[in-house]
Design a protein around this motif. Structure first.
Motif, mmCIF file in Angstrom:
data_model
loop_
_atom_site.group_PDB
_atom_site.id
_atom_site.type_symbol
_atom_site.label_atom_id
_atom_site.label_comp_id
_atom_site.label_asym_id
_atom_site.label_seq_id
_atom_site.Cartn_x
_atom_site.Cartn_y
_atom_site.Cartn_z
ATOM 1 N N LEU A 111 0.823 -1.198 0.000
ATOM 2 C CA LEU A 111 0.000 0.000 0.000
ATOM 3 C C LEU A 111 0.863 1.257 0.000
ATOM 4 O O LEU A 111 1.910 1.317 0.649
ATOM 5 C CB LEU A 111 -0.908 0.022 1.230
ATOM 6 C CG LEU A 111 -1.954 -1.090 1.321
ATOM 7 C CD1 LEU A 111 -2.742 -0.964 2.615
ATOM 8 C CD2 LEU A 111 -2.895 -1.049 0.129
ATOM 9 N N ILE A 112 0.403 2.261 -0.706
ATOM 10 C CA ILE A 112 1.054 3.564 -0.722
ATOM 11 C C ILE A 112 0.788 4.220 0.624
ATOM 12 O O ILE A 112 -0.352 4.218 1.104
ATOM 13 C CB ILE A 112 0.477 4.445 -1.843
ATOM 14 C CG1 ILE A 112 0.694 3.779 -3.205
ATOM 15 C CG2 ILE A 112 1.082 5.832 -1.813
ATOM 16 C CD1 ILE A 112 -0.088 4.427 -4.326
ATOM 17 N N PRO A 113 1.812 4.787 1.269
ATOM 18 C CA PRO A 113 1.567 5.473 2.540
ATOM 19 C C PRO A 113 0.521 6.588 2.379
ATOM 20 O O PRO A 113 0.525 7.322 1.379
ATOM 21 C CB PRO A 113 2.935 6.048 2.897
ATOM 22 C CG PRO A 113 3.911 5.177 2.186
ATOM 23 C CD PRO A 113 3.219 4.787 0.901
ATOM 24 N N ASP A 123 -8.427 0.918 -3.226
ATOM 25 C CA ASP A 123 -9.481 0.091 -3.799
ATOM 26 C C ASP A 123 -10.682 -0.031 -2.862
ATOM 27 O O ASP A 123 -11.136 -1.127 -2.533
ATOM 28 C CB ASP A 123 -8.938 -1.297 -4.168
ATOM 29 C CG ASP A 123 -9.883 -2.059 -5.084
ATOM 30 O OD1 ASP A 123 -10.631 -1.398 -5.843
ATOM 31 O OD2 ASP A 123 -9.891 -3.299 -5.030
ATOM 32 N N VAL A 124 -11.170 1.130 -2.429
ATOM 33 C CA VAL A 124 -12.364 1.193 -1.581
ATOM 34 C C VAL A 124 -13.352 2.182 -2.188
ATOM 35 O O VAL A 124 -12.982 3.032 -3.001
ATOM 36 C CB VAL A 124 -12.033 1.640 -0.128
ATOM 37 C CG1 VAL A 124 -11.172 0.621 0.578
ATOM 38 C CG2 VAL A 124 -11.405 3.013 -0.092
ATOM 39 N N LYS A 167 -8.262 11.181 10.961
ATOM 40 C CA LYS A 167 -9.621 10.681 10.732
ATOM 41 C C LYS A 167 -9.656 9.818 9.472
ATOM 42 O O LYS A 167 -10.361 8.806 9.433
ATOM 43 C CB LYS A 167 -10.612 11.854 10.624
ATOM 44 C CG LYS A 167 -12.050 11.437 10.544
ATOM 45 C CD LYS A 167 -12.516 10.764 11.823
ATOM 46 C CE LYS A 167 -13.995 10.444 11.746
ATOM 47 N NZ LYS A 167 -14.477 9.744 12.935
ATOM 48 N N ALA A 168 -8.877 10.170 8.462
ATOM 49 C CA ALA A 168 -8.800 9.354 7.249
ATOM 50 C C ALA A 168 -8.266 7.964 7.582
ATOM 51 O O ALA A 168 -8.781 6.958 7.091
ATOM 52 C CB ALA A 168 -7.923 10.037 6.208
ATOM 53 N N ARG A 169 -7.232 7.909 8.430
ATOM 54 C CA ARG A 169 -6.689 6.604 8.850
ATOM 55 C C ARG A 169 -7.765 5.782 9.568
ATOM 56 O O ARG A 169 -7.915 4.584 9.330
ATOM 57 C CB ARG A 169 -5.496 6.794 9.793
ATOM 58 C CG ARG A 169 -4.251 7.235 9.136
ATOM 59 C CD ARG A 169 -3.076 7.250 10.116
ATOM 60 N NE ARG A 169 -2.053 8.143 9.647
ATOM 61 C CZ ARG A 169 -1.240 7.908 8.623
ATOM 62 N NH1 ARG A 169 -1.349 6.783 7.969
ATOM 63 N NH2 ARG A 169 -0.341 8.791 8.258
ATOM 64 N N TYR A 203 -12.607 0.069 6.795
ATOM 65 C CA TYR A 203 -12.714 -0.655 5.533
ATOM 66 C C TYR A 203 -11.663 -1.762 5.431
ATOM 67 O O TYR A 203 -11.466 -2.355 4.372
ATOM 68 C CB TYR A 203 -12.559 0.305 4.354
ATOM 69 C CG TYR A 203 -13.741 1.233 4.164
ATOM 70 C CD1 TYR A 203 -14.754 0.931 3.259
ATOM 71 C CD2 TYR A 203 -13.854 2.412 4.896
ATOM 72 C CE1 TYR A 203 -15.836 1.767 3.088
ATOM 73 C CE2 TYR A 203 -14.934 3.266 4.732
ATOM 74 C CZ TYR A 203 -15.924 2.936 3.829
ATOM 75 O OH TYR A 203 -17.009 3.781 3.663
ATOM 76 N N GLY A 204 -10.947 -1.993 6.519
ATOM 77 C CA GLY A 204 -9.930 -3.030 6.536
ATOM 78 C C GLY A 204 -8.604 -2.622 5.942
ATOM 79 O O GLY A 204 -7.764 -3.465 5.647
ATOM 80 N N VAL A 205 -8.398 -1.306 5.786
ATOM 81 C CA VAL A 205 -7.151 -0.791 5.208
ATOM 82 C C VAL A 205 -6.331 -0.150 6.334
ATOM 83 O O VAL A 205 -6.814 0.770 6.997
ATOM 84 C CB VAL A 205 -7.423 0.266 4.114
ATOM 85 C CG1 VAL A 205 -6.138 0.828 3.565
ATOM 86 C CG2 VAL A 205 -8.294 -0.324 3.010
ATOM 87 N N THR A 206 -5.131 -0.644 6.536
ATOM 88 C CA THR A 206 -4.250 -0.079 7.551
ATOM 89 C C THR A 206 -3.092 0.613 6.844
ATOM 90 O O THR A 206 -2.306 -0.029 6.161
ATOM 91 C CB THR A 206 -3.707 -1.174 8.483
ATOM 92 O OG1 THR A 206 -4.818 -1.866 9.060
ATOM 93 C CG2 THR A 206 -2.838 -0.581 9.581
#
Length: 79
Positions: free
Chosen positions: A4-6, A51-52, A67-69, A75-78
């Motif tokens: 994943l891109i930081p 990809d969300v 808040k974005a994090r 959505y299961g994205v860390t």
């Protein structure tokens, strides 16, 4: 799955600022580059990068990098 891109890099690219300006406490409209138009570009960049498909409420509530994090974690994205 590819790496994943930081998130800071996604923000920097979408807002057209140096990545050094991006930190978790950065808030919507706290810099001139993060206005309402840039916010929608940022949302599109986040959706493409991770990809969300963000819910409308999440788009409205995305008021800071932190808040974005938090929203992406839902959505299961860390990142």
């Amino acid at each position: 799955m590819s790496e994943l891109i930081p998130l800071n890099e996604v923000f920097a690219k979408a807002l057209a600022v140096d990545v050094s300006l991006i930190h978790d406490s950065l808030q919507y409209q706290s810099i001139v580059q993060w206005d309402s138009v840039a916010h929608m570009q940022l949302i599109a960049a986040i959706e493409d990068s991770y990809d969300v498909m963000l819910d409308t409420d999440d788009i409205i509530e995305m008021s800071s990098v932190a808040k974005a994090r938090e929203i992406l974690a839902n959505y299961g994205v860390t990142v």
